[in-house]
Motif scaffolding. Structure first.
Motif, PDB file in Angstrom:
ATOM      1  N   GLY A  39       0.600  -1.258  -0.117  1.00 53.78           N
ATOM      2  CA  GLY A  39       0.062   0.020  -0.035  1.00 53.78           C
ATOM      3  C   GLY A  39       0.886   1.321   0.168  1.00 53.78           C
ATOM      4  N   GLY A  40       0.379   2.346  -0.895  1.00 58.20           N
ATOM      5  CA  GLY A  40       1.187   3.360  -0.862  1.00 58.20           C
ATOM      6  C   GLY A  40       2.384   3.445  -1.764  1.00 58.20           C
ATOM      7  N   SER A  41       3.012   2.255  -2.317  1.00 58.95           N
ATOM      8  CA  SER A  41       4.108   2.136  -3.083  1.00 58.95           C
ATOM      9  C   SER A  41       4.144   2.504  -4.396  1.00 58.95           C
ATOM     10  CB  SER A  41       4.882   0.524  -2.751  1.00 58.95           C
ATOM     11  OG  SER A  41       4.102  -0.352  -3.635  1.00 58.95           O
ATOM     12  N   LEU A  42       5.200   2.947  -5.132  1.00 61.71           N
ATOM     13  CA  LEU A  42       5.058   2.950  -6.513  1.00 61.71           C
ATOM     14  C   LEU A  42       4.814   1.903  -7.230  1.00 61.71           C
ATOM     15  CD1 LEU A  42       8.356   5.411  -6.873  1.00 61.71           C
ATOM     16  CD2 LEU A  42       6.082   6.049  -7.138  1.00 61.71           C
ATOM     17  N   GLU A  43       4.924   0.655  -6.867  1.00 61.12           N
ATOM     18  CA  GLU A  43       4.813  -0.546  -7.681  1.00 61.12           C
ATOM     19  C   GLU A  43       3.244  -0.484  -7.660  1.00 61.12           C
ATOM     20  OE1 GLU A  43       4.974  -5.552  -7.365  1.00 61.12           O
ATOM     21  OE2 GLU A  43       6.058  -4.244  -5.962  1.00 61.12           O
ATOM     22  N   ARG A  44       2.587  -0.312  -6.521  1.00 59.73           N
ATOM     23  CA  ARG A  44       1.083  -0.304  -6.342  1.00 59.73           C
ATOM     24  C   ARG A  44       0.400   0.914  -7.102  1.00 59.73           C
ATOM     25  NH1 ARG A  44      -2.181  -2.742  -2.181  1.00 59.73           N
ATOM     26  NH2 ARG A  44      -4.307  -2.146  -2.409  1.00 59.73           N
ATOM     27  N   PHE A  45       1.163   2.056  -7.065  1.00 64.40           N
ATOM     28  CA  PHE A  45       0.742   3.140  -7.739  1.00 64.40           C
ATOM     29  C   PHE A  45       0.546   2.661  -9.431  1.00 64.40           C
ATOM     30  CE2 PHE A  45       1.174   7.079  -9.861  1.00 64.40           C
ATOM     31  CZ  PHE A  45       0.317   7.915  -9.467  1.00 64.40           C
ATOM     32  N   ARG A  46       1.396   2.193  -9.913  1.00 59.53           N
ATOM     33  CA  ARG A  46       1.886   1.815 -11.361  1.00 59.53           C
ATOM     34  C   ARG A  46       0.877   0.866 -11.945  1.00 59.53           C
ATOM     35  NH1 ARG A  46       6.249   0.782 -15.244  1.00 59.53           N
ATOM     36  NH2 ARG A  46       4.855  -0.222 -17.135  1.00 59.53           N
ATOM     37  N   SER A  47       0.642  -0.436 -10.710  1.00 59.04           N
ATOM     38  CA  SER A  47      -0.517  -1.274 -11.112  1.00 59.04           C
ATOM     39  C   SER A  47      -1.908  -0.985 -11.198  1.00 59.04           C
ATOM     40  CB  SER A  47      -0.030  -2.363 -10.024  1.00 59.04           C
ATOM     41  OG  SER A  47      -0.791  -2.327  -9.061  1.00 59.04           O
ATOM     42  N   ILE A  48      -2.093   0.067 -10.417  1.00 61.37           N
ATOM     43  CA  ILE A  48      -3.528   0.466 -10.470  1.00 61.37           C
ATOM     44  C   ILE A  48      -3.600   1.393 -11.639  1.00 61.37           C
ATOM     45  CG2 ILE A  48      -5.263   2.166  -9.662  1.00 61.37           C
ATOM     46  CD1 ILE A  48      -3.932   1.212  -6.717  1.00 61.37           C
ATOM     47  N   TRP A  49      -2.791   2.481 -12.084  1.00 62.99           N
ATOM     48  CA  TRP A  49      -2.877   3.157 -13.275  1.00 62.99           C
ATOM     49  C   TRP A  49      -2.834   2.015 -14.524  1.00 62.99           C
ATOM     50  CZ3 TRP A  49      -5.156   7.087 -13.083  1.00 62.99           C
ATOM     51  CH2 TRP A  49      -5.203   7.914 -12.088  1.00 62.99           C
ATOM     52  N   ASP A  50      -2.106   0.873 -14.566  1.00 63.91           N
ATOM     53  CA  ASP A  50      -2.020   0.192 -15.597  1.00 63.91           C
ATOM     54  C   ASP A  50      -3.584  -0.441 -15.769  1.00 63.91           C
ATOM     55  OD1 ASP A  50       0.585   0.061 -16.653  1.00 63.91           O
ATOM     56  OD2 ASP A  50       1.242  -1.430 -15.143  1.00 63.91           O
ATOM     57  N   GLY A  51      -4.298  -0.859 -14.670  1.00 71.80           N
ATOM     58  CA  GLY A  51      -5.544  -1.231 -14.851  1.00 71.80           C
ATOM     59  C   GLY A  51      -6.553  -0.117 -15.211  1.00 71.80           C
ATOM     60  N   VAL A  52      -6.458   1.031 -14.867  1.00 73.40           N
ATOM     61  CA  VAL A  52      -7.135   2.111 -15.258  1.00 73.40           C
ATOM     62  C   VAL A  52      -7.114   2.331 -16.704  1.00 73.40           C
ATOM     63  CG1 VAL A  52      -7.722   4.620 -15.071  1.00 73.40           C
ATOM     64  CG2 VAL A  52      -7.457   3.448 -12.976  1.00 73.40           C
TER      65      VAL A  52
END
Length: 197
Positions: A73-86
């Motif tokens: 939670g809060g990591s750049l990896e998580r940030f990126r994975s969510i934007w890949d999904g969006v």
């Protein structure tokens, strides 16, 4: 399906194809196969029906949006994975994004709908905060929702506008993540962070 459901499906189709402002009651009747009087009987007005159609489109997209979230939670990896999904589901989300933008641009002409969207804003921020941070909604404080949720909401809105106006040049998940990393590092260090080490 009955007339009520037929009308809702017809209104969703019209909303996607023509938008709120350009859709007439006759358009909905033609798309649904129902009769004109049934709009008033089942929904009260064309605008009330279109509002329900927008809610249905938003809920359908929300139910289908299941990004492959990785990272803490809060990591750049998580940030990126969510934007890949969006970004990966932008075609499915386009009707909702287009309708949302029309609401924003015509808020005075669509007061019921604008009120409904405004009243759901807090829930949207809460959901975004949980998604990006991994903190369960029930543990979020108002400050988390206002600050982190507000930031994520602004990013989603900006991404939406970019993809609607200029999809060929819209920012990618990788670019957005790198931009976030650099901006955060510059704020902490007070200088340009350059390329990742």
């Amino acid at each position: 399906m009955g007339h009520r459901e037929d009308l809702l499906e017809g209104a969703k189709k019209c909303l996607v194809e023509k938008g709120f402002v350009r859709t007439t009651a006759r358009d909905i009747v033609n798309a649904s196969g129902a009769n004109l009087a049934s709009i008033g009987y089942h929904y009260g007005s064309k605008d009330a029906l279109l509002t329900q159609a927008f809610i249905a489109i938003a809920e359908e997209w929300g139910d289908s949006f299941k990004p492959d979230v990785t990272g803490e939670g809060g990591s750049l990896e998580r940030f990126r994975s969510i934007w890949d999904g969006v970004i990966g589901q932008r075609d499915q989300a386009a009707p909702m994004w287009t309708a949302s933008l029309e609401i924003a641009m015509n808020g005075d002409r669509l007061p019921e709908l604008r009120e409904m969207v405004v009243s759901s804003e807090g829930e949207g921020r809460k959901g975004l905060t949980e998604m990006f941070t991994g903190i369960p909604e029930e543990r979020l404080e108002e400050r988390d929702i206002r600050t982190l949720g507000g930031l994520y909401q602004v990013l989603v809105s900006g991404m939406m506008v970019q993809w609607l106006y200029n999809p060929e040049n819209a920012v990618t998940a990788e670019e957005l993540t790198e931009g976030m990393r650099r901006a955060a590092q510059m704020m902490v260090n007070g200088k340009d962070a350059g390329a990742p080490a």
